[in-house]
Structures are given as structure tokens and as C-alpha cells.
Write an enzyme that holds these catalytic residues in place. Structure first.
Site, mmCIF file in Angstrom:
data_model
loop_
_atom_site.group_PDB
_atom_site.id
_atom_site.type_symbol
_atom_site.label_atom_id
_atom_site.label_comp_id
_atom_site.label_asym_id
_atom_site.label_seq_id
_atom_site.Cartn_x
_atom_site.Cartn_y
_atom_site.Cartn_z
ATOM 1 N N GLU A 135 0.872 -1.170 0.000
ATOM 2 C CA GLU A 135 0.000 0.000 0.000
ATOM 3 C C GLU A 135 0.908 1.219 0.000
ATOM 4 O O GLU A 135 1.695 1.408 0.926
ATOM 5 C CB GLU A 135 -0.825 0.007 1.284
ATOM 6 C CG GLU A 135 -2.315 0.003 1.062
ATOM 7 C CD GLU A 135 -3.053 0.160 2.370
ATOM 8 O OE1 GLU A 135 -3.128 1.298 2.852
ATOM 9 O OE2 GLU A 135 -3.519 -0.849 2.908
ATOM 10 N N ASP A 145 -5.765 9.450 9.457
ATOM 11 C CA ASP A 145 -4.474 8.986 9.953
ATOM 12 C C ASP A 145 -4.095 9.557 11.307
ATOM 13 O O ASP A 145 -4.359 10.712 11.605
ATOM 14 C CB ASP A 145 -3.382 9.329 8.939
ATOM 15 C CG ASP A 145 -3.443 8.413 7.730
ATOM 16 O OD1 ASP A 145 -3.414 7.190 7.942
ATOM 17 O OD2 ASP A 145 -3.557 8.919 6.608
ATOM 18 N N TYR A 151 -11.009 -4.231 3.392
ATOM 19 C CA TYR A 151 -10.157 -3.706 4.448
ATOM 20 C C TYR A 151 -11.019 -3.524 5.694
ATOM 21 O O TYR A 151 -11.884 -2.663 5.731
ATOM 22 C CB TYR A 151 -9.586 -2.358 3.986
ATOM 23 C CG TYR A 151 -8.496 -1.748 4.840
ATOM 24 C CD1 TYR A 151 -8.592 -1.671 6.222
ATOM 25 C CD2 TYR A 151 -7.359 -1.210 4.243
ATOM 26 C CE1 TYR A 151 -7.589 -1.096 6.984
ATOM 27 C CE2 TYR A 151 -6.350 -0.622 5.005
ATOM 28 C CZ TYR A 151 -6.481 -0.567 6.379
ATOM 29 O OH TYR A 151 -5.498 0.020 7.131
#
Lengths: 271, 410
Positions: free
Chosen positions: A47, A58, A173
Site C-alpha cells: 500500500e 491517519d 479492508y
């Protein structure tokens, strides 16, 4: 789906190892060396994160990586060029571009797909594009034989889960914990029932990410998932030796040191 | 007393994914989707509940002093020599600005939805103070996220929030300013979504926030419309407001959107729109995605968000509410940039001629109104949303006047 995805992302390979690194962190040459090193320790896909000024999904570790890469002006175009070089130097595993929506939008979606195909990108993950906003992109991906990777979370309702899984491409995911990316001691308390719920409705491999930093965690996930994604744990190792990575004389030593630490922390003990 | 709010024409309401034309939407990670969907449902139910609306209106009346008056500026209008200028006095609200309208609404909504804690972002500190105030009033713990640079710049408001019992969380990520505080509050919300409600301070962010904040602020325009008709027997000819994220402007405009009233939004032109130091999102920005919405924003050609500048901390935001983007594109509202200097001049004029010290934010709206009033006739009327009072800005003004006049403050 590309041939590479078909070959590397399958359910019969044991736990798939999918590392995340930021393109250009701390510089382009290091990113290439680290990618090749990750392939050599058994990564099943890479990734590749595109740095962004406002990375909403994040935590601090990847925010810092973004900052390091942006400090020398890394762009999506630079990252594509990197992929091209990685392929030339022997990278065989699938590459998934991880980018926030605005960077992609300004680059131009059509231009992106054209170039991504040429340089050897296999998939795309846009963390701030939920199902409702991603339909156009999903269509473009299919047309180019690329995979748009979808995220699901423990708070994703049953209805959304089946809606998302029905059209998911490549692998799904699964976010192990609420909040943002980053190393954690504990998963969300409902993570195992959540993974079982996903497994029931999902045909393609399922990989777990957010907060994974040790082999013990991976072992616990083994019966409920097909793979795991490691971002912050690797990125923080890179962050610890940016100086050595920046210097061509010490770079390969630093990459080797990162390799040893990854093997120690994340790989099954030899005995 | 329950006032049923008039329905908006369909072209001004959102589609099911929260879009205003091509703008808006919900560009958030899947970890937040449950939260925004739950909030949308909770908001719909609350707005259909007469008891909820009654609570909201009662608290704004008893606690914040609503309805706020409309004031005619006789001396200012005479000096300009054009249209007559009226002010909607949001500066007379408890805590000194319109922000309390929305904070009361969203905190009540949080309580109705069973959330135990509230979180908010703040730039200059006004929304942080409003949130901390309502949190104290309702007895809910409150965390306010504020850029580390802003914490230093706005130390008085930081102290106010602490005094009100809130925890102020300095945000060091990014540049340590409002845009980073918004990122951080959304990150925190994603991790604590199960018991925590996020109170968004402006008509920005993912759907349903732009809609929620507008609907809790439209009381400004709904009151003012009635007040103008009572005073004049007719609607104003034009209405003005400043626009950062754009909550007081949406609050004012919404009531007039179907009327033959010209609407104007004043953006922060900073040092000048030909420099890099401004926050003129609609005048100089381009379409992109930030903080969960598609809108106009200030960015470089690679899609990295750039840092805005304005003398007024409340307008210092690189994006703008998606409904404003839509109203700009559809030309229903005219947006123009007002520089720091023009805003300061308007602030001084209003202080000297009317005895009203406006916030620097509001002075942008006023400055644009003064420009347009000149070209209008004396029998025409314009309404300006005076969104807040300027007590918080006296240090900034003192500094500007020192620099300009060498210590002469007359």
C-alpha cells in the site's frame, strides 16, 4: 482485477501481509529500497500512501510521514514514477495507491487511471470516499481492471456491510478499531464478531488493519481473516532512521535494520 | 411558543447524500459513516418534535436573550448618504455572538440522542466559548480542540473556556490552526463516537452538519425578516453578512432566499486578493474536498490545502460551507472580498457614529454593505448581520492603530 492481484491476493496463502509506506518518506530512493525489501520479507501487496496536508483518517505517525514527504514536495505524479522504477527493479507484488480524495481530484481521475495502468498500479484506496461517494471511481476502476479497495468498520451496519461487500474489489479492508490509524495495544472489543460478520457476506479475502504491530496480534486474527495491514508500526521505524535513509552512504544499512525489526516484530518466530 | 419554520423551496434543500448542486456530500472515512447517518436521523426526529423545538427556543429566549433587536443606524446611513442601514444585533447574544444559537441546538440534540460528552473545534475561540457555555449550562463534559498556534494567539478565550469548565486540547498536527483543529476533532470523534457528540461550529463538514448548523442559525433571518416587515412594512432591498465557514450568513440568507432581496456575502480579503495573504475562498479558490465536503477551497495545484490569512481569526478558514459554494455558483448570492483595512475602517466608523463596536468578522459584512449602500437610494433599506461584538478584538485593533497612527487612537 490485474493478474498480479489474482496471483498474490488469494485466500490460500496463509495470512496475507500488506504493508503500508508513504511515497517519498523520507525520500524517493528510500521508498524504492523499502518497497523491494518488504517484498523480500514476504509482503503480498504494497500500500503506497500519497502524502496529504489534511490526512483525516491517519494518526500522528502517518501524519508525520506525510509531512516529511511533503517537505520536499512529493506529489501523486512522483509516486507513480516511483512505482514505475520499483517495477523495473523487480517489484512483482500488487501496488495499491492510498490517497485522499482531493489529491486525486486535482490530479484528474481519468489521467490517474491512464497513468496508473501504465506504471503498474493494481488498486486504489481512498479513505475519505465512503460507498455513497465512490460509485464513479468504482466504475472507472473496473474498466481499467483495477481494484477499488473498500473499508468496513465495527460500526458499519449490517445493511451497509452487505451493500459494500457486494461490490467490493480485490480485498476488503476491515478496520480493527474506531478512530485513526496508529499502533494500539487493544482492538475494538467487538472485533472478532465483526470479522465473522464480514466473512459471512464477503466473497473476497478480508484483511484487517489499524493498530497492528506484533506477531501476537496477527496470530489472534488468523482464524478470522485472510490478511493483515501494517502501517504505523513500519512507518515509525522509517521515521526513526530518516537521517540514515537520506544519506546514500548509510541507506542500505538503515533499510536492513528496518528489515530486521519487521521480521522480529511481525513474522512468526523461527522455532 | 412553537414557531413552525417555513419549508425551503426544493432547489435549496439537499439530496439524500447531502449535496447542494455538486457541493457538499459526506467525504468521511467509513469509521465515521455510522455517526453521521445516526446524527442525520436524530436531527430529523428532533426537528419533528415540538418539545425539542420548544426547548431550543425557550433556552435562546431565557438564557441568550433572544429575540435580538434590529437597530437602525441613522448617523452612519446619513454619513454614507445612500440606502438606510439596519443591523441585526447578534452581538447582543449571551457570549457575544451568533455562535450560541447553534451550540444550544446541537447540545440539546446531543442530549436527546443520549450522548454523554460533547466535543467542538474552535479557531478564534468563539465557538469554543459558546460550546463550553452550553456544556456548563446542561451539565455535560466538554473538550474543545484548538490549534496550538491559536491557543497562543487567543489566550483570553482559552482562559474563558477553562473557566467555564471545558478542557482545551491544543492541536499540534499540521500548522496548528483551525483546519488542523477540525481534522483532529473529527479524528477524536471517530475514536469516541459511541458516547460523544461533535458540535460543529459552522455550516461546513460532512452532511448533515451544514444543514444542521444552518437550521439552528436560521432563527437570525427568520426574526430579522419579521422585524424588518414590522418596522418598514416591507422587505429590505438587500441583506449582508460576513462569510468564513458561513454560519451567520446562512442563518441570515435562508429566510430571504425565496424573496426578491439581494444577498451579499463578504469574504476575508486579508492584505489583498492579489497577494497570498487572504481567505477569499470563493473569489480565489477552486473546487476540492476537505473536512468531509466538496466545496471551494484554497489549495495548491497538487491538492494540498493552503493556509489562509485574515486579520479576523473567525474568517481564517481555507474552505467555505458547501451551500455557499452552491449559492455562489447559481448566482443567488454575490460574494465579494473585503480587505483587513476596509474591515478596520468599518469597525471604527460604526464605533464612532453609532456606539457599537462590532467584531472584526462582522465588520467585513458591514464594510461591504457600506460600499453598496453608497450606490443605492435613500428610500432603499439594507440589513446587515452584526454577527458578534468586538470586545475580543480590541488588542488587535489597538495594535493596528498603533502601527498606523503612531499611538494616536482618535
Amino acid at each position: 482485477m490485474t493478474d498480479r492481484m489474482r496471483e498474490y491476493i488469494t485466500k490460500d496463502k496463509g495470512m496475507l501481509f500488506i504493508p503500508f509506506i508513504t511515497a517519498g518518506d523520507p525520500d524517493n530512493e528510500s521508498t524504492i529500497q523499502i518497497a523491494l525489501m518488504l517484498q523480500s520479507v514476504g509482503a503480498n501487496a504494497l500500500e503506497l500512501g500519497i502524502p496529504y496536508s489534511d490526512p483525516l483518517a491517519d494518526g500522528p505517525v502517518i501524519q508525520q510521514a506525510s509531512k516529511r514527504a511533503l517537505s520536499h514536495g512529493e506529489t501523486l505524479l512522483d509516486a507513480m514514477t516511483l512505482v514505475k522504477t520499483m517495477r523495473r527493479q523487480g517489484l512483482k507484488i500488487p501496488v495499491i495507491i492510498f490517497t485522499y480524495a482531493n489529491v486525486l481530484l486535482q490530479f484528474g481521475v481519468d489521467v490517474f487511471f491512464q497513468q496508473a495502468k501504465t506504471v503498474g498500479v493494481d488498486g486504489l484506496l481512498v479513505p475519505d470516499l465512503p460507498y455513497e461517494e465512490s460509485r464513479l471511481l468504482a466504475d472507472s476502476c473496473l474498466k481499467k481492471d483495477m481494484s477499488l479497495i473498500s473499508l468496513v468498520a465495527p460500526t458499519t451496519s449490517k445493511h451497509r456491510l452487505s451493500m459494500i461487500c457486494r461490490e467490493a474489489q480485490g480485498f476488503i479492508y476491515c478496520v480493527s478499531s474506531l478512530g485513526v490509524t496508529g499502533v494500539r495495544k487493544k482492538f475494538h472489543p467487538d472485533v472478532f464478531p465483526f470479522l465473522r460478520r464480514v466473512k459471512k457476506v464477503c466473497q473476497i479475502p478480508i484483511a484487517v488493519g489499524f493498530g497492528i504491530s506484533s506477531f501476537e496480534q496477527v496470530e489472534k486474527l488468523e482464524n478470522n481473516a485472510d490478511g493483515f495491514i501494517v502501517g504505523s508500526a513500519i512507518v515509525s521505524l522509517i521515521g526513526q532512521c530518516t537521517k540514515q535513509l537520506n544519506d546514500p552512504a548509510t541507506r542500505s544499512g538503515a533499510v536492513d535494520q528496518i528489515r530486521r525489526q519487521i521480521c522480529e516484530k511481525l513474522m512468526a518466530p523461527v522455532n | 411558543m412553537v414557531i413552525k419554520q417555513p419549508q425551503l423551496e426544493k432547489k435549496y434543500s439537499t439530496d439524500k447524500n447531502g449535496r447542494y448542486g455538486i457541493f457538499g456530500g459526506r467525504y468521511v472515512p467509513e469509521t465515521l459513516m455510522h455517526a453521521v447517518l445516526e446524527l442525520e436521523q436524530g436531527f430529523k426526529e428532533a426537528m419533528d418534535d415540538p418539545l425539542f423545538l420548544n426547548d431550543y427556543q425557550r433556552i435562546l429566549h431565557e438564557y441568550s436573550g433572544r429575540p435580538t433587536p434590529v437597530t437602525f443606524c441613522k448617523r452612519l446611513s446619513n454619513q454614507i448618504g445612500g440606502a438606510r442601514i439596519f443591523l441585526k444585533r447578534e452581538d447582543l447574544n449571551h457570549t457575544g455572538a451568533h455562535k450560541i444559537n447553534n451550540a444550544v441546538g446541537q447540545a440539546l440534540l446531543a442530549r436527546r440522542m443520549g450522548k454523554k460528552k460533547i466535543i467542538a473545534e474552535t479557531g478564534a475561540g468563539q465557538h469554543g466559548v459558546a460550546s463550553a457555555t452550553v456544556a456548563a449550562y446542561l451539565g455535560m463534559p466538554c473538550k474543545v480542540f484548538m490549534g496550538a498556534v491559536d491557543v497562543k494567539r487567543q489566550s483570553l478565550n482559552v482562559f474563558r473556556m477553562k473557566l467555564l469548565g471545558a478542557e482545551v486540547v491544543p492541536v499540534h498536527s499540521g500548522n496548528g490552526t483551525l483546519k488542523d483543529a477540525v481534522n483532529e476533532v473529527l479524528r477524536y470523534w471517530a475514536a469516541n463516537v459511541e458516547d460523544t457528540a461533535y458540535i460543529d461550529g459552522s455550516v461546513v463538514g460532512p452532511h448533515p452538519y451544514p444543514m444542521i448548523v444552518r437550521d439552528f442559525q436560521r432563527i437570525i433571518g427568520d426574526e430579522a425578516r419579521t422585524q424588518m416587515i414590522d418596522k418598514l412594512g416591507r422587505l429590505p432591498d438587500a441583506a449582508f453578512a460576513c462569510v468564513g465557514g458561513g454560519s451567520n450568513a446562512m442563518g441570515l440568507f435562508t429566510a430571504f432566499i425565496n424573496d426578491p432581496v439581494q444577498l451579499f456575502g463578504a469574504e476575508a480579503g486579508g492584505i489583498g486578493i492579489d497577494t497570498d495573504a487572504h481567505a477569499a475562498t470563493l473569489t480565489k479558490g477552486s473546487i476540492g474536498i476537505v473536512h468531509g465536503m466538496k466545496t471551494y477551497l484554497l489549495q495548491d495545484r497538487n491538492g494540498q490545502i493552503t493556509e489562509p490569512y485574515s486579520i479576523s481569526a473567525g474568517l481564517d478558514y481555507p474552505g467555505i460551507g458547501p451551500e455557499h459554494a452552491y449559492l455562489c455558483q447559481s448566482r443567488r448570492v454575490t460574494y465579494e472580498a473585503i480587505t483587513d483595512d476596509e474591515a478596520v475602517d468599518a469597525l471604527i466608523k460604526l464605533s464612532k457614529l453609532e456606539g457599537i463596536l462590532p467584531a472584526l468578522e462582522s465588520a467585513h459584512g458591514l464594510a461591504l454593505a457600506m460600499k453598496k449602500a453608497k450606490a443605492m437610494k435613500p428610500d432603499q433599506n439594507i440589513l446587515v448581520c452584526l454577527s458578534g461584538r468586538g470586545d475580543k478584538d480590541v488588542h488587535t485593533i489597538l495594535h493596528v492603530m498603533d502601527e498606523k497612527n503612531g499611538g494616536d487612537h482618535r
